[in-house]
Motif scaffolding. Structure first.
Motif, PDB file in Angstrom:
ATOM      1  N   UNK A  91       0.829  -1.202   0.000  1.00  0.00           N
ATOM      2  CA  UNK A  91       0.000   0.000   0.000  1.00  0.00           C
ATOM      3  C   UNK A  91       0.868   1.259   0.000  1.00  0.00           C
ATOM      4  N   UNK A 122       1.121   8.967  -6.100  1.00  0.00           N
ATOM      5  CA  UNK A 122       1.391  10.408  -5.917  1.00  0.00           C
ATOM      6  C   UNK A 122       2.389  10.908  -6.950  1.00  0.00           C
ATOM      7  N   UNK A 165       0.420  11.017   5.201  1.00  0.00           N
ATOM      8  CA  UNK A 165       0.265  11.277   6.640  1.00  0.00           C
ATOM      9  C   UNK A 165       1.133  10.319   7.443  1.00  0.00           C
ATOM     10  N   UNK A 166       1.105   9.054   7.062  1.00  0.00           N
ATOM     11  CA  UNK A 166       1.876   8.054   7.823  1.00  0.00           C
ATOM     12  C   UNK A 166       3.373   8.332   7.747  1.00  0.00           C
ATOM     13  N   UNK A 223      -6.294   6.628  16.374  1.00  0.00           N
ATOM     14  CA  UNK A 223      -6.712   7.501  15.270  1.00  0.00           C
ATOM     15  C   UNK A 223      -6.648   6.691  13.980  1.00  0.00           C
ATOM     16  N   UNK A 245      -6.726   6.856  10.125  1.00  0.00           N
ATOM     17  CA  UNK A 245      -6.615   7.746   8.965  1.00  0.00           C
ATOM     18  C   UNK A 245      -6.804   6.893   7.716  1.00  0.00           C
ATOM     19  N   UNK A 246      -7.938   7.044   7.037  1.00  0.00           N
ATOM     20  CA  UNK A 246      -8.207   6.177   5.887  1.00  0.00           C
ATOM     21  C   UNK A 246      -7.272   6.456   4.708  1.00  0.00           C
ATOM     22  N   UNK A 247      -7.186   5.453   3.834  1.00  0.00           N
ATOM     23  CA  UNK A 247      -6.209   5.442   2.747  1.00  0.00           C
ATOM     24  C   UNK A 247      -6.095   6.740   1.958  1.00  0.00           C
ATOM     25  N   UNK A 261      -4.744   9.597   3.976  1.00  0.00           N
ATOM     26  CA  UNK A 261      -3.320   9.345   4.211  1.00  0.00           C
ATOM     27  C   UNK A 261      -2.481   9.778   3.008  1.00  0.00           C
ATOM     28  N   UNK A 262      -2.907   9.355   1.828  1.00  0.00           N
ATOM     29  CA  UNK A 262      -2.095   9.584   0.630  1.00  0.00           C
ATOM     30  C   UNK A 262      -2.302  10.959   0.002  1.00  0.00           C
ATOM     31  N   UNK A 268      -4.498  13.668   1.316  1.00  0.00           N
ATOM     32  CA  UNK A 268      -4.792  14.822   2.183  1.00  0.00           C
ATOM     33  C   UNK A 268      -4.131  14.663   3.545  1.00  0.00           C
ATOM     34  N   UNK A 269      -2.796  14.524   3.552  1.00  0.00           N
ATOM     35  CA  UNK A 269      -2.128  14.322   4.850  1.00  0.00           C
ATOM     36  C   UNK A 269      -2.395  15.468   5.817  1.00  0.00           C
ATOM     37  N   UNK A 305      -5.177  14.623   8.137  1.00  0.00           N
ATOM     38  CA  UNK A 305      -4.716  13.719   9.196  1.00  0.00           C
ATOM     39  C   UNK A 305      -3.959  14.489  10.261  1.00  0.00           C
ATOM     40  N   UNK A 340      -1.982  -0.679  10.466  1.00  0.00           N
ATOM     41  CA  UNK A 340      -3.029  -1.328   9.684  1.00  0.00           C
ATOM     42  C   UNK A 340      -4.387  -1.042  10.294  1.00  0.00           C
ATOM     43  N   UNK A 341      -5.468  -1.131   9.543  1.00  0.00           N
ATOM     44  CA  UNK A 341      -5.490  -1.304   8.097  1.00  0.00           C
ATOM     45  C   UNK A 341      -5.354   0.053   7.408  1.00  0.00           C
ATOM     46  N   UNK A 342      -5.074   0.014   6.105  1.00  0.00           N
ATOM     47  CA  UNK A 342      -4.974   1.253   5.356  1.00  0.00           C
ATOM     48  C   UNK A 342      -6.370   1.787   5.051  1.00  0.00           C
ATOM     49  N   UNK A 343      -7.326   0.860   4.940  1.00  0.00           N
ATOM     50  CA  UNK A 343      -8.635   1.228   4.412  1.00  0.00           C
ATOM     51  C   UNK A 343      -9.720   0.521   5.219  1.00  0.00           C
TER      52      UNK A 343
END
Lengths: 459, 245
Positions: A404, A412, A440-441, B5, B7-9, B12-13, B15-16, B19, B38-41
């Motif tokens: 992922x 991106x 974010x991560x 917390x 933070x959905x996928x 995360x990717x 709109x950081x 988050x 985990x999980x990402x989604x």
């Protein structure tokens, strides 16, 4: 054609689509205003929902009770397992009386059974007497909306239809004059008809009577003039008691058109002297739906079409964009019961916004059933292979954190290019956001590395 | 308390900053905030497309990773609704400990003041899943006294003026994969929402759901770039100016 393709065509004329949306939204607004005037509206919905739920749990008992009471009143009761049998029964009655012309008030059930076509093939002229339905009948088209069959047409278009079929002057665009032309035309039909057919809004088990609601009085004109009255109803139209009408009649018109009540709510109990009255009880897949636990509650529907008027997708795609004769949200949960392959895309023609369920006067969980049908339709292989593939890959990537993270970085990286090319259905009309340098991560990992170790580590 | 917390996928990717805003807001309130890997989604994209079986892994991972927290917060109403419904269907008690951010701030944290300032006209887009699914407010179909948790939180922000909309809670047309399988209807719905917001003078459109804002923001960028889409967490945390002011 798929709903998406039909909707694409409908939206090619944005001004007209906006007019359609606005027209139906106004009906929703009128419904809101009328509902607000009933102090216990939500309690009324709950009562209606419970009465229907109870009735569906003892459907056979109430139907038999209705049959015996109606028969005792002098109504001839018929049972039809499917549309074909329904058509045979109706034709049989008409043939016995040598009927040449039948006037018919609005009945979605006869649309469902394709009765008009069947009777016309047997040389019987069928005149739909609901104004909207007559307009689309003259166009040889089905209704686009179950309560307002010609809501998709503008006044001038009605004028053209009347000019072509009723001989009115070309370019007639005045509501008063058009209505008068329709009135004169229909009056001749009522006076010369040999039989009348009506739908049924509610059939009452304890009395053996039934109620037909119209705004134009056309059901009454037909039934009171003709020597034969046939009423056709789906078996789910039954309610146990007369007093329950007090719940449903208050909900129906307010939900349907934002009127406090329909102009005519006609109660029929027995034939007048010299008249024959028949009632045809039709199953046509309803028992099957009753046996599907997830979808049983769809049979509580009173056909008010509030879910049509509130549905943002229906308003922007029109009734003809759906493959089933009942369009909109309720049609989309009824149609797969009939044919999953033919109507497989209907449950997907929704954003699952839930407005349909929230507006429904009998509290059918429409959007939940849409989601359930999606699972069933997909599981039975009615989804395109590329969609299945895409979903499998997505599922795979989202389950593996390392994969992922990599896919995210790649996405991106290529995002500016995708945004520039505008080749996919998203970016053709919508930009994707500017690609952030860090997810974010990634940001969180960096921030936490920079922080001194916490005294109390997380659990 | 130590909060999980989620933070959905896509947040995360793509709109950081959303988050980060949610993270900072919860930290400001004195919580320890943990983000499991985990999980990402949440699994909703697959489930809503008719592939619920492919989303089961996501929900199972969520259960495994988040069960240790007393409360779990996520700045995405739609994902929270999907998780809650999946967990409820499995009769898992975790369902009652997952909260959308506004719900957490309003019901659990009961915030009565926020140190945020945002002197702008703002249109609140009530996401359907937040509104009708999670009950963050009263939907317009329902004949009950009006309330809105997101609006109440926004009223705590200094200088912020909420605009009145003609259709207060019509769907924006995102609808998950609906947005790509039915692009014409989806875009038409989005444009109508934007017209309503912009026509009533909104400089910003905000929502408790970033997915609606991804769709509306994508249209705004092309058609009305003077109006911006910002997540409610960014406004409440007082970090819009830093990002896109």
């Amino acid at each position: 054609m798929s709903h998406a393709a039909n909707a694409h065509d409908f939206l090619r004329d944005p001004a007209r689509a906006a007019w359609h949306d606005q027209t139906l939204w106004m009906v929703r607004v009128k419904r809101d205003r009328q509902a607000a005037k009933v102090p216990d509206w939500e309690a009324l919905r709950e009562a209606a929902s419970q009465i229907k739920e109870h009735t569906l749990s003892r459907l056979a008992e109430y139907l038999e009770e209705f049959e015996s009471r109606a028969a005792a009143n002098g109504i001839q009761v018929h049972w039809a397992a499917d549309g074909e049998e329904h058509n045979r029964i109706v034709h049989g009655i008409l043939a016995r009386h040598g009927v040449r012309k039948l006037v018919k008030s609005k009945s979605m059930l006869t649309e469902e059974c394709h009765l008009n076509r069947h009777l016309e093939e047997h040389g019987i002229e069928v005149i739909d007497t609901d104004l909207g339905e007559r307009i689309v009948q003259l166009q040889r088209k089905p209704p686009s909306h179950i309560v307002m069959p010609a809501i998709h047409l503008k006044r001038a278009e009605v004028g053209e239809v009347f000019h072509e079929h009723l001989g009115t002057p070309r370019g007639l665009d005045d509501a008063q004059e058009l209505t008068e032309a329709a009135r004169q035309h229909l009056r001749r039909q009522f006076l010369t008809a040999d039989a009348a057919l009506t739908g049924v809004n509610f059939a009452v088990a304890e009395t053996g009577g039934f109620v037909v609601c119209t705004n134009e009085g056309n059901a009454d004109m037909g039934a009171h003039l003709a020597p034969v009255h046939i009423a056709c109803m789906g078996i789910e139209k039954i309610i146990p008691k007369q007093e329950h009408l007090g719940v449903f009649l208050r909900l129906l018109a307010r939900s349907a058109t934002g009127q406090p009540s329909t102009v005519f709510s006609s109660h029929f109990y027995k034939p007048r002297p010299g008249q024959e009255m028949h009632i045809v009880l039709v199953d046509n897949g309803r028992s099957r739906q009753l046996g599907r636990e997830d979808y049983r509650r769809s049979l509580a529907c009173i056909r008010c079409a509030a879910c049509f008027n509130t549905c943002p997708v229906y308003r922007r795609s029109g009734g003809y964009s759906y493959s089933y004769f009942i369009a909109g949200p309720i049609g989309s949960i009824l149609a797969p019961n009939v044919d999953k392959a033919a109507h497989g895309d209907m449950p997907f023609a929704s954003t699952l916004c839930g407005s349909c369920s929230a507006v429904c006067p009998v509290k059918i969980d429409i959007h939940t059933q849409l989601l359930k049908w999606r699972q069933e339709i997909t599981a039975e292989g009615h989804a395109p292979w590329w969609k299945t593939l895409a979903m499998r890959v997505t599922g795979l990537v989202l389950k593996r954190p390392a994969l992922y993270a990599l896919a995210g970085r790649l996405a991106r990286h290529f995002l500016p290019l995708v945004n520039l090319l505008k080749l996919d259905p998203w970016t053709r009309s919508r930009a994707l956001p500017e690609a952030p340098g860090q997810s974010f991560r990634e940001w969180l990992a960096e921030t936490e590395r920079a922080k001194p170790p916490a005294k109390n580590p997380p659990p | 308390m130590t909060l999980g917390l989620f933070i959905p996928c896509y947040v995360d990717q793509l709109y950081p900053q959303v988050g980060r805003a949610a993270h900072s807001l919860l930290c400001q309130l004195g919580h320890e905030v943990v983000v499991p890997a985990r999980p990402a989604c949440c699994g909703q994209p697959m489930s809503n497309s008719g592939y619920a079986s492919l989303s089961e892994g996501c929900v199972a991972d969520f259960r495994a990773e988040f069960d240790r927290f007393e409360r779990i917060v996520s700045p995405s109403g739609s994902c929270v609704l999907h998780l809650k419904e999946s967990l409820e269907a499995a009769h898992h008690p975790l369902a009652h400990r997952v909260h959308e951010l506004c719900e957490f701030l309003h019901d659990i944290e009961k915030v009565t003041s926020l140190p945020a300032r945002f002197p702008h006209k703002v249109g609140l887009h009530s996401s359907c899943h937040g509104l009708r699914g999670l009950g963050l407010g009263r939907c317009s179909e329902c004949l009950a006294p009006e309330f809105s948790k997101p609006a109440k939180l926004l009223s705590l922000v200094e200088g912020l003026e909420l605009v009145t909309l003609e259709r207060p809670d019509e769907c924006c047309g995102f609808g998950g994969t609906f947005s790509v399988f039915e692009p014409d209807v989806s875009v038409s719905m989005g444009r109508d929402r934007i017209r309503d917001h912009a026509g009533h003078g909104a400089e910003f459109i905000t929502s408790a759901d970033m997915s609606c804002l991804m769709h509306l923001g994508g249209l705004l960028a092309r058609e009305a770039p003077q109006v911006k889409a910002v997540h409610i967490a960014e406004i409440l945390a007082g970090c819009v100016a830093e990002q896109r002011g």
